[in-house]
Design a protein around this motif. Structure first.
Motif, PDB file in Angstrom:
ATOM      1  N   GLN A 145      -2.177  -3.162 -30.882  1.00  0.00           N
ATOM      2  CA  GLN A 145      -3.023  -3.021 -29.690  1.00  0.00           C
ATOM      3  C   GLN A 145      -4.434  -3.522 -29.970  1.00  0.00           C
ATOM      4  OE1 GLN A 145      -2.382   1.177 -28.993  1.00  0.00           O
ATOM      5  NE2 GLN A 145      -0.935   0.769 -27.317  1.00  0.00           N
ATOM      6  N   LYS A 146      -4.941  -3.229 -31.182  1.00  0.00           N
ATOM      7  CA  LYS A 146      -6.284  -3.683 -31.547  1.00  0.00           C
ATOM      8  C   LYS A 146      -6.329  -5.208 -31.587  1.00  0.00           C
ATOM      9  CE  LYS A 146      -9.925  -3.264 -34.955  1.00  0.00           C
ATOM     10  NZ  LYS A 146     -10.376  -2.741 -36.229  1.00  0.00           N
ATOM     11  N   ALA A 147      -5.304  -5.830 -32.173  1.00  0.00           N
ATOM     12  CA  ALA A 147      -5.245  -7.299 -32.248  1.00  0.00           C
ATOM     13  C   ALA A 147      -5.157  -7.897 -30.849  1.00  0.00           C
ATOM     14  CB  ALA A 147      -4.050  -7.726 -33.092  1.00  0.00           C
ATOM     15  N   GLN A 148      -4.360  -7.271 -29.971  1.00  0.00           N
ATOM     16  CA  GLN A 148      -4.214  -7.770 -28.602  1.00  0.00           C
ATOM     17  C   GLN A 148      -5.527  -7.658 -27.838  1.00  0.00           C
ATOM     18  OE1 GLN A 148      -0.917  -5.360 -27.297  1.00  0.00           O
ATOM     19  NE2 GLN A 148       0.614  -6.898 -27.905  1.00  0.00           N
ATOM     20  N   THR A 149      -6.248  -6.563 -28.061  1.00  0.00           N
ATOM     21  CA  THR A 149      -7.538  -6.391 -27.388  1.00  0.00           C
ATOM     22  C   THR A 149      -8.538  -7.422 -27.894  1.00  0.00           C
ATOM     23  OG1 THR A 149      -7.111  -4.027 -27.141  1.00  0.00           O
ATOM     24  CG2 THR A 149      -9.383  -4.750 -26.849  1.00  0.00           C
ATOM     25  N   MET A 157      -1.524  17.703 -49.324  1.00  0.00           N
ATOM     26  CA  MET A 157      -2.255  16.853 -48.375  1.00  0.00           C
ATOM     27  C   MET A 157      -2.412  17.605 -47.055  1.00  0.00           C
ATOM     28  SD  MET A 157      -1.229  13.050 -46.972  1.00  0.00           S
ATOM     29  CE  MET A 157      -1.645  12.098 -48.406  1.00  0.00           C
ATOM     30  N   THR A 158      -3.617  17.648 -46.562  1.00  0.00           N
ATOM     31  CA  THR A 158      -3.865  18.343 -45.301  1.00  0.00           C
ATOM     32  C   THR A 158      -3.400  17.472 -44.147  1.00  0.00           C
ATOM     33  OG1 THR A 158      -6.046  17.402 -44.988  1.00  0.00           O
ATOM     34  CG2 THR A 158      -5.926  19.433 -46.301  1.00  0.00           C
ATOM     35  N   ASP A 159      -3.253  18.119 -42.971  1.00  0.00           N
ATOM     36  CA  ASP A 159      -2.867  17.356 -41.778  1.00  0.00           C
ATOM     37  C   ASP A 159      -3.881  16.267 -41.472  1.00  0.00           C
ATOM     38  OD1 ASP A 159      -0.622  18.825 -41.479  1.00  0.00           O
ATOM     39  OD2 ASP A 159      -1.404  20.136 -39.899  1.00  0.00           O
ATOM     40  N   GLU A 160      -5.164  16.601 -41.689  1.00  0.00           N
ATOM     41  CA  GLU A 160      -6.234  15.647 -41.373  1.00  0.00           C
ATOM     42  C   GLU A 160      -6.177  14.432 -42.292  1.00  0.00           C
ATOM     43  OE1 GLU A 160     -11.037  15.648 -41.397  1.00  0.00           O
ATOM     44  OE2 GLU A 160     -10.050  17.437 -40.617  1.00  0.00           O
ATOM     45  N   SER A 161      -5.978  14.649 -43.605  1.00  0.00           N
ATOM     46  CA  SER A 161      -5.914  13.519 -44.528  1.00  0.00           C
ATOM     47  C   SER A 161      -4.633  12.710 -44.301  1.00  0.00           C
ATOM     48  CB  SER A 161      -6.013  13.972 -45.986  1.00  0.00           C
ATOM     49  OG  SER A 161      -4.952  14.845 -46.300  1.00  0.00           O
ATOM     50  N   ALA A 162      -3.562  13.366 -43.889  1.00  0.00           N
ATOM     51  CA  ALA A 162      -2.322  12.651 -43.577  1.00  0.00           C
ATOM     52  C   ALA A 162      -2.533  11.739 -42.383  1.00  0.00           C
ATOM     53  CB  ALA A 162      -1.193  13.641 -43.292  1.00  0.00           C
ATOM     54  N   ARG A 163      -3.271  12.241 -41.382  1.00  0.00           N
ATOM     55  CA  ARG A 163      -3.557  11.412 -40.209  1.00  0.00           C
ATOM     56  C   ARG A 163      -4.433  10.218 -40.590  1.00  0.00           C
ATOM     57  NH1 ARG A 163      -3.975  16.281 -37.402  1.00  0.00           N
ATOM     58  NH2 ARG A 163      -6.240  16.263 -37.602  1.00  0.00           N
ATOM     59  N   ALA A 164      -5.414  10.451 -41.494  1.00  0.00           N
ATOM     60  CA  ALA A 164      -6.308   9.377 -41.911  1.00  0.00           C
ATOM     61  C   ALA A 164      -5.549   8.311 -42.702  1.00  0.00           C
ATOM     62  CB  ALA A 164      -7.452   9.940 -42.753  1.00  0.00           C
ATOM     63  N   ALA A 165      -4.548   8.743 -43.497  1.00  0.00           N
ATOM     64  CA  ALA A 165      -3.797   7.801 -44.323  1.00  0.00           C
ATOM     65  C   ALA A 165      -2.770   7.014 -43.507  1.00  0.00           C
ATOM     66  CB  ALA A 165      -3.090   8.549 -45.445  1.00  0.00           C
ATOM     67  N   TYR A 166      -2.400   7.524 -42.360  1.00  0.00           N
ATOM     68  CA  TYR A 166      -1.359   6.884 -41.551  1.00  0.00           C
ATOM     69  C   TYR A 166      -1.940   5.707 -40.770  1.00  0.00           C
ATOM     70  CZ  TYR A 166       2.038   6.123 -37.834  1.00  0.00           C
ATOM     71  OH  TYR A 166       2.922   5.547 -36.967  1.00  0.00           O
ATOM     72  N   ASN A 167      -1.356   4.562 -40.958  1.00  0.00           N
ATOM     73  CA  ASN A 167      -1.779   3.377 -40.211  1.00  0.00           C
ATOM     74  C   ASN A 167      -0.709   3.055 -39.180  1.00  0.00           C
ATOM     75  OD1 ASN A 167      -4.212   2.810 -41.589  1.00  0.00           O
ATOM     76  ND2 ASN A 167      -3.028   2.007 -43.309  1.00  0.00           N
ATOM     77  N   SER A 168      -1.036   3.237 -37.943  1.00  0.00           N
ATOM     78  CA  SER A 168      -0.065   3.009 -36.880  1.00  0.00           C
ATOM     79  C   SER A 168       0.102   1.514 -36.605  1.00  0.00           C
ATOM     80  CB  SER A 168      -0.543   3.718 -35.608  1.00  0.00           C
ATOM     81  OG  SER A 168       0.161   3.228 -34.498  1.00  0.00           O
ATOM     82  N   PRO A 169       1.322   0.992 -36.765  1.00  0.00           N
ATOM     83  CA  PRO A 169       1.549  -0.423 -36.421  1.00  0.00           C
ATOM     84  C   PRO A 169       1.254  -0.705 -34.946  1.00  0.00           C
ATOM     85  CG  PRO A 169       3.416   0.470 -37.645  1.00  0.00           C
ATOM     86  CD  PRO A 169       2.521   1.623 -37.314  1.00  0.00           C
ATOM     87  N   LEU A 170       1.570   0.268 -34.100  1.00  0.00           N
ATOM     88  CA  LEU A 170       1.307   0.099 -32.670  1.00  0.00           C
ATOM     89  C   LEU A 170      -0.191  -0.019 -32.414  1.00  0.00           C
ATOM     90  CD1 LEU A 170       2.184   0.010 -29.723  1.00  0.00           C
ATOM     91  CD2 LEU A 170       2.164   2.514 -29.708  1.00  0.00           C
ATOM     92  N   ARG A 171      -0.964   0.843 -33.068  1.00  0.00           N
ATOM     93  CA  ARG A 171      -2.424   0.816 -32.888  1.00  0.00           C
ATOM     94  C   ARG A 171      -2.997  -0.511 -33.400  1.00  0.00           C
ATOM     95  NH1 ARG A 171      -4.570   5.860 -35.193  1.00  0.00           N
ATOM     96  NH2 ARG A 171      -3.591   6.724 -33.353  1.00  0.00           N
ATOM     97  N   ALA A 172      -2.495  -0.971 -34.538  1.00  0.00           N
ATOM     98  CA  ALA A 172      -2.968  -2.243 -35.097  1.00  0.00           C
ATOM     99  C   ALA A 172      -2.642  -3.390 -34.152  1.00  0.00           C
ATOM    100  CB  ALA A 172      -2.342  -2.484 -36.468  1.00  0.00           C
TER     101      ALA A 172
END
Length: 200
Positions: free
Chosen positions: A18-22, A1-16
């Motif tokens: 923040q998105k819900a709060q926004t 798995m490349t670094d790029e695909s690993a980043r795409a597969a990672y779902n950040s709970p913090l980001r989620a």
């Protein structure tokens, strides 16, 4: 798995989160606008200004103004009546909650009127009204199983009317009752009607 695909597969709970709060912040901004203005004044630019975010951020959550309003109406309706009015557990639970609900409508009168008396919100009110009607029909049927169906239907319609924003507004505007007093009028009328049905 490349670094790029690993980043795409990672779902950040913090980001989620923040998105819900926004998203919440954006919907709150719509409510803030409606407390002081009309539905026509709810623009993406004004929502962004009120929420203190960029227009691009609003567009990331809602592609159009219509999509934003379609998300707002059911969200706000749920906040105004919540499960007490929209999906009551029992008739007693609805009647017990009514003074708190009517008081809440008093406190946020302008927003309540903007939401409930807006033609734009009508389509979103209908499913909640049908859900409430079905629940009330079940409650009334359980209380008076031998009552004629037409009679039960009339009582359900009366309860829907008496617990509605329209009745709250009428009792407030025409009769001068504040929320809790208006709720007491509605609850008394409903209990008398139920007693009459049960005694037959």
């Amino acid at each position: 798995m490349t670094d790029e695909s690993a980043r795409a597969a990672y779902n950040s709970p913090l980001r989620a989160r923040q998105k819900a709060q926004t998203g919440q912040l954006i919907l709150e901004a719509v409510a803030t606008i409606l407390r002081r203005a009309e539905v026509a004044d709810v623009t993406i630019a004004e929502v962004a200004r009120t929420a203190e975010v960029t227009e691009r951020t609003v567009y990331r959550h809602y592609k159009t103004r219509d999509e934003l309003l379609r998300a707002f109406w059911p969200w706000q309706l749920e906040r105004m009546g919540g499960p007490y009015v929209n999906a009551p557990r029992s008739l007693d639970a609805l009647l017990d909650a009514l003074p708190r609900v009517f008081d809440g409508w008093d406190r946020d009168e302008r927003l309540v009127r903007a939401v409930f008396f807006s033609a734009d919100a009508r389509a979103f009110r209908s499913p909640a009204a049908e859900q409430r009607r079905a629940a009330l029909d079940g409650f009334v049927c359980a209380l008076a199983p031998t009552a004629p169906e037409a009679e039960r239907a009339r009582l359900v319609a009366a309860i829907l009317s008496l617990t509605s924003v329209t009745n709250w507004a009428f009792l407030r505007d025409v009769c001068g009752y504040a929320g809790r007093q208006a709720a007491e009028v509605a609850v008394t009328a409903i209990r008398l009607a139920l007693k009459g049905l049960e005694q037959r």
